[in-house]
Design a protein around this motif. Sequence first.
Motif, short mmCIF file in Angstrom:
data_model
loop_
_atom_site.label_atom_id
_atom_site.label_comp_id
_atom_site.label_asym_id
_atom_site.label_seq_id
_atom_site.Cartn_x
_atom_site.Cartn_y
_atom_site.Cartn_z
N ILE A 138 0.88 -1.36 -0.10
CA ILE A 138 0.03 0.04 -0.02
C ILE A 138 0.81 1.16 -0.08
O ILE A 138 0.69 2.26 -0.79
N GLU A 139 1.81 1.32 0.82
CA GLU A 139 2.84 2.35 0.82
C GLU A 139 3.40 2.77 -0.50
O GLU A 139 3.69 3.87 -0.75
N GLU A 140 3.79 1.72 -1.32
CA GLU A 140 4.48 1.97 -2.31
C GLU A 140 3.71 2.67 -3.73
O GLU A 140 4.40 2.99 -4.53
N PRO B 183 -1.40 -9.07 1.65
CA PRO B 183 -0.24 -8.34 1.33
C PRO B 183 -0.06 -8.13 -0.03
O PRO B 183 -0.07 -9.48 -0.58
N SER B 184 0.56 -7.20 -0.68
CA SER B 184 0.99 -6.75 -1.97
C SER B 184 -0.15 -6.78 -3.00
O SER B 184 0.17 -6.46 -4.15
N THR B 185 -1.40 -7.26 -2.70
CA THR B 185 -2.52 -7.17 -3.48
C THR B 185 -3.57 -5.96 -3.02
O THR B 185 -4.69 -6.29 -3.49
N GLY B 186 -3.36 -5.22 -2.19
CA GLY B 186 -4.28 -4.39 -1.63
C GLY B 186 -4.98 -3.66 -2.41
O GLY B 186 -6.49 -3.34 -2.26
N THR C 20 7.26 0.38 -7.40
CA THR C 20 8.63 0.48 -7.18
C THR C 20 8.88 -0.33 -5.66
O THR C 20 8.45 0.41 -4.75
N PRO C 21 9.72 -1.34 -5.65
CA PRO C 21 9.81 -1.88 -4.25
C PRO C 21 10.35 -1.19 -3.32
O PRO C 21 11.65 -0.40 -3.44
N ASN C 22 9.97 -1.07 -1.97
CA ASN C 22 10.64 -0.68 -1.06
C ASN C 22 11.42 -1.34 -0.25
O ASN C 22 10.67 -2.58 0.13
N PRO C 23 12.56 -1.41 0.01
CA PRO C 23 13.42 -2.63 0.48
C PRO C 23 12.87 -3.11 1.79
O PRO C 23 13.27 -3.95 2.52
N TYR D 195 10.27 -4.08 2.83
CA TYR D 195 9.08 -4.94 2.58
C TYR D 195 9.87 -6.18 2.05
O TYR D 195 8.92 -7.11 1.77
N ASP D 196 10.90 -6.24 1.79
CA ASP D 196 11.80 -7.33 1.39
C ASP D 196 11.42 -8.61 1.97
O ASP D 196 11.07 -9.86 1.51
N PRO D 197 11.49 -8.73 3.32
CA PRO D 197 11.17 -10.00 4.19
C PRO D 197 9.95 -10.54 3.90
O PRO D 197 9.67 -11.72 3.73
N LEU D 198 8.85 -9.61 3.78
CA LEU D 198 7.65 -9.84 3.56
C LEU D 198 7.48 -10.49 2.30
O LEU D 198 6.53 -11.41 1.97
N ARG D 199 7.84 -9.86 1.26
CA ARG D 199 7.91 -10.38 -0.25
C ARG D 199 8.45 -11.57 -0.36
O ARG D 199 7.73 -12.50 -1.13
N GLU D 200 9.46 -11.91 0.44
CA GLU D 200 10.17 -13.39 0.18
C GLU D 200 8.98 -14.35 1.08
O GLU D 200 9.10 -15.54 0.31
N GLU D 201 8.57 -14.03 2.03
CA GLU D 201 7.86 -14.93 2.56
C GLU D 201 6.25 -15.22 1.68
O GLU D 201 5.86 -16.37 1.79
N LEU D 202 5.97 -14.13 1.08
CA LEU D 202 4.86 -14.24 0.32
C LEU D 202 5.29 -15.29 -0.76
O LEU D 202 4.32 -16.21 -1.26
N ALA D 203 6.57 -14.99 -1.45
CA ALA D 203 6.96 -15.74 -2.58
C ALA D 203 6.92 -17.30 -2.12
O ALA D 203 6.52 -18.19 -2.98
#
Length: 284
Positions: free
Chosen positions: A99-101, A150-153, A200-203, A205-213
């Motif tokens: 959402i923040e991005e 997360p990531s599809t808000g 554009t990814p905000n770093p 959130y990288d841990p959350l992106r990795e968990e989602l993947a």
Amino acid sequence: MTTSGATDSRVWFITGASRGLGRAFTEAALAAGDRVVGAARDVTPLDDLVEQHPDRVLALSLDVTDRAAVFDVVGKAVQHFGRLDIVVNNAGALFAGMIEEFTEAQARAQLELNFFGALWVNQAVMPQLRTQRSGHVVQISSIGALGGFPSTGLYSASKFALEGMSEALAAEAAQFGVRVTIVQPGGYWTDLYTSSTATTPNPVYDPLREELAKQWAEGSIDSEPRLAAEAVLKLVDSDNPPLRLLLGSMVYDLAFDISKQRMDTWAGWEDVSRAAEKAVPAPN
């Protein structure tokens, strides 16, 4: 007025008809002997169907975010086939990101396509359906409307808006013999994800992106679009179609899980909820 094909076959109006679920719906309708107005920004992928069924397929270029263009194309569809029976609001896209991005332009573009596009189509077809006193509007929603993930808000936000509008439309249209169904599909092998727009990814959130993947890699279930089309055919053939239809075991189970979680939360806070209401005389 031009009428083409068998006069007793139904006429479908399908947005996003050139690919993915829209293409599957178009092929299923034709296989059932019906006629189809296939609308999409690029209709060249429909050339083969137009060639195979010249009297039963009308391909019309359309950007559903352009309200004037939507009304014009719906008018052409009615002029060509004389009526509309099944309207499938399928056009849509996924804008992925936290959402923040999101930029303002990205957020507005997501709602313009997934929500306002369907709204304009609904407004354009209702005068014809009201006059006929018949018709079935099928709103293609998503598993994303069951909850915010997360990531599809923003995608979920667009589908939540679509469903709220659709419930109101169903109540308003019923008196004219027009039915509305919200279809919530799970995963299908389309280009929804491969053609998605990403922020554009905000770093941070990288841990959350990795968990989602990791979760998606382990638990994703995707099916052939043909199965969704078969379900929609059963839906429009029904004498008593539901307001909502889930497509897929995963989305079916998730819907019940989320509903139970919400009911448990509401019950746990029942005292606070009820204490917040007490009838009092109108203020002076």
